[in-house]
Design an enzyme around this catalytic site. Structure first.
Site, PDB file in Angstrom:
ATOM      1  NE  ARG A 105      -3.817  -2.186   2.376  1.00 13.95           N
ATOM      2  CZ  ARG A 105      -3.620  -3.498   2.495  1.00 13.95           C
ATOM      3  NH1 ARG A 105      -2.400  -3.966   2.720  1.00 13.95           N
ATOM      4  NH2 ARG A 105      -4.636  -4.346   2.380  1.00 13.95           N
ATOM      5  CG  HIS A 137      -0.721  -5.646  -4.431  1.00 11.80           C
ATOM      6  ND1 HIS A 137       0.391  -5.433  -3.644  1.00 11.80           N
ATOM      7  CD2 HIS A 137      -1.357  -6.731  -3.907  1.00 11.80           C
ATOM      8  CE1 HIS A 137       0.417  -6.359  -2.682  1.00 11.80           C
ATOM      9  NE2 HIS A 137      -0.620  -7.147  -2.810  1.00 11.80           N
ATOM     10  CG  HIS A 190       0.370 -11.743  -4.348  1.00 15.28           C
ATOM     11  ND1 HIS A 190      -0.663 -12.485  -3.845  1.00 15.28           N
ATOM     12  CD2 HIS A 190       0.435 -10.628  -3.583  1.00 15.28           C
ATOM     13  CE1 HIS A 190      -1.231 -11.842  -2.833  1.00 15.28           C
ATOM     14  NE2 HIS A 190      -0.573 -10.708  -2.654  1.00 15.28           N
ATOM     15  CB  SER A 191       3.002 -18.081  -5.635  1.00 13.24           C
ATOM     16  OG  SER A 191       3.029 -18.264  -7.032  1.00 13.24           O
ATOM     17  CE1 TYR A 192      -3.578 -15.682  -1.079  1.00 13.51           C
ATOM     18  CE2 TYR A 192      -2.957 -15.195  -3.343  1.00 13.51           C
ATOM     19  CZ  TYR A 192      -3.581 -14.823  -2.163  1.00 13.51           C
ATOM     20  OH  TYR A 192      -4.210 -13.613  -2.089  1.00 13.51           O
ATOM     21  CG  ASP A 245      -2.276  -8.174   5.114  1.00 13.77           C
ATOM     22  OD1 ASP A 245      -1.257  -8.242   4.391  1.00 13.77           O
ATOM     23  OD2 ASP A 245      -3.286  -7.526   4.790  1.00 13.77           O
ATOM     24  CD  GLU A 294       2.367 -10.334  -0.699  1.00 13.81           C
ATOM     25  OE1 GLU A 294       2.335  -9.177  -1.168  1.00 13.81           O
ATOM     26  OE2 GLU A 294       1.496 -10.783   0.077  1.00 13.81           O
TER      27      GLU A 294
END
Length: 351
Positions: free
Chosen positions: A96, A121, A195-197, A253, A315
Site C-alpha cells: 500500500r 499493488h 504473489h503465489s499462495y 498480513d 512476498e
C-alpha cells in the site's frame, strides 16, 4: 524489440494457448521442467505462475501453489471484492501507498487508488493484469523464460516509462529463481514482488497444519488501514515471532523486516508430504499473507474450493509506503539506473 512469436526459439519450453483477453489477445502458458521431474507452469498474463509441481519422497507430484485452470477465472478474480492476485507479478509498487500520494523531486504525485482510499499493488491495472512479452526462452539444464513489459509514462499516474524484465529459472536443485531488472525514462518509484499462495500439502488443502519459520526480529507497525506508521514492532513475546518454527496462523498480513539479507529468510514445512520450501531474497522484507475475503466464490484449478487458509504468500519486497518514510529503504529508481531484485523458492524433501 520483444516478440510474442516464439517459433524461432529452438527446443523452447513447451507452450500452449491459455485463452484470450477481453481485447482478443492470446495468452500463452509455458512449462519449465527439470531432470528431477519438477515442473512450473507460467502464463504471460501478469507473468503469473499457475502451477508448481514438486516430486515428493513418496514418488508423487504435488502442486504447491493456488491457481486457475483458465484465463477467464484470472480475469474474473480481479472483479472480486478483494482480488487475490494468485501467482501474479505485482508492480509498479507492491503493498500500500498511503492515500496513493508520494512526493518525488519536490513534485507531488497522486496515484489511482484501489484499496479504500489507498493505492495497492500497482493500482487498478497493475502488472498482474497486463500481457507481458516473451523475450527469451532457454531449454536443457536450468530452463528459463524471460518476460518483458513496458509500462508507459504515467501508467496509473506513476512517472516515467518503465521497462521490466523478469527471468524465471527452474534449476536442477528444485529452485524457482526470479530475477527482476527495471529501468525508467524518468525518476520513479518501484517495488516488485511475486504473489503465489503456497501450500506444501497441495493446493486443495489448508496451510494450518504446516509450520513456518521467519528470520525476523521485528515487523512494520501499521495503522487501522494497514499503512505503516514508520515504527517497528519487536517480535519478542509476540504471536508473530516465527524464529522458532510453529504452525501457520489462520490470518496474517504483516511485513517482516529482514536483516541481513541473502540468507534463508523464511521456510515452510509440510509433515504430510515431507516437503520444505526455503525462501531466499536480497529484499529488506518479506510480507506474509494468509486470509482474504475473495475465496469460496471462484473455483480453483481441478475444481478445488479455495478458502481463507488455502495458501500462504511470501512476498519478498521493499517496505509498503516506503516513498513516504525517509528512514525506510530507498524505493526510488533514478533515470539511468537499474533496479535489480532476486528471490528464490527452493523445494526439498525432508526426513
Amino acid at each position: 524489440m520483444e516478440t510474442k512469436n516464439i517459433s524461432h526459439f529452438q527446443e523452447a519450453p513447451s507452450s500452449k494457448s491459455f485463452g484470450l483477453t477481453l481485447d482478443n489477445e492470446e495468452v500463452l502458458s509455458f512449462k519449465l521442467s527439470n531432470k528431477n521431474g519438477m515442473n512450473v507452469q507460467i502464463i504471460n498474463y501478469g507473468a503469473t505462475v499457475t502451477s508448481i509441481q514438486v516430486p515428493t519422497s513418496g514418488g508423487n507430484l504435488v502442486d504447491v501453489v493456488l491457481g486457475f485452470d483458465n484465463l477467464e477465472s484470472y480475469l474474473a478474480s480481479y472483479n472480486l471484492p478483494s482480488a487475490p492476485y494468485l501467482g501474479t507479478t505485482v508492480g509498479r509498487y507492491a503493498g500500500r501507498i498511503d492515500k496513493g500520494i508520494f512526493t518525488l523531486n519536490n513534485k507531488k504525485f497522486q496515484l489511482k487508488t484501489n484499496n479504500n482510499e489507498n493505492a495497492l499493488h500497482g493500482g487498478n491495472s497493475g502488472f498482474g493484469k497486463k500481457v507481458w512479452n516473451i523475450s527469451n526462452l532457454t531449454s536443457g539444464d536450468n530452463p528459463s523464460i524471460t518476460f518483458s513489459l513496458l509500462s508507459p509514462d504515467l501508467d496509473e499516474n506513476y512517472p516515467g516509462a518503465l521497462r521490466v524484465d523478469l527471468i524465471y529459472t527452474l534449476t536442477e536443485e528444485n529452485e524457482l529463481k526470479l530475477e527482476y531488472k527495471a529501468t525508467s525514462t524518468e525518476d520513479t518509484i518501484i517495488n516488485l514482488t511475486h504473489h503465489s499462495y503456497f501450500n506444501l500439502d497441495g493446493h486443495d488443502g489448508s496451510v494450518l497444519n504446516q509450520e513456518m519459520f521467519i528470520d525476523s526480529e521485528k515487523i512494520l507497525e501499521t495503522n487501522s488501514g494497514n499503512i505503516p506508521t514508520g515504527k517497528f514492532t519487536p517480535l519478542s513475546n509476540n504471536d508473530f515471532d516465527f524464529r522458532n518454527s510453529k504452525s501457520c496462523p489462520a490470518s496474517i498480513d504483516h511485513s517482516f523486516v529482514i536483516e541481513p539479507v541473502n540468507n534463508v529468510v523464511a521456510k515452510l514445512f509440510s509433515s504430510k508430504n515431507n516437503l520444505q520450501m526455503s525462501v531466499y531474497t536480497d529484499q529488506p522484507s518479506v510480507h506474509i499473507y494468509v486470509g482474504g475475503n475473495c475465496f469460496d466464490i471462484l473455483k480453483g484449478k481441478e475444481n478445488a474450493v479455495y478458502h481463507s487458509s488455502s495458501g500462504i504468500c511470501f512476498e519478498t519486497q521493499n517496505y509498503p509506503d516506503a516513498p513516504n518514510h525517509e528512514h525506510f529503504p530507498n524505493s526510488v529508481l533514478r533515470k539511468g539506473e537499474t533496479y535489480q531484485q532476486k528471490t528464490i523458492y527452493k523445494f526439498e524433501n525432508i526426513n
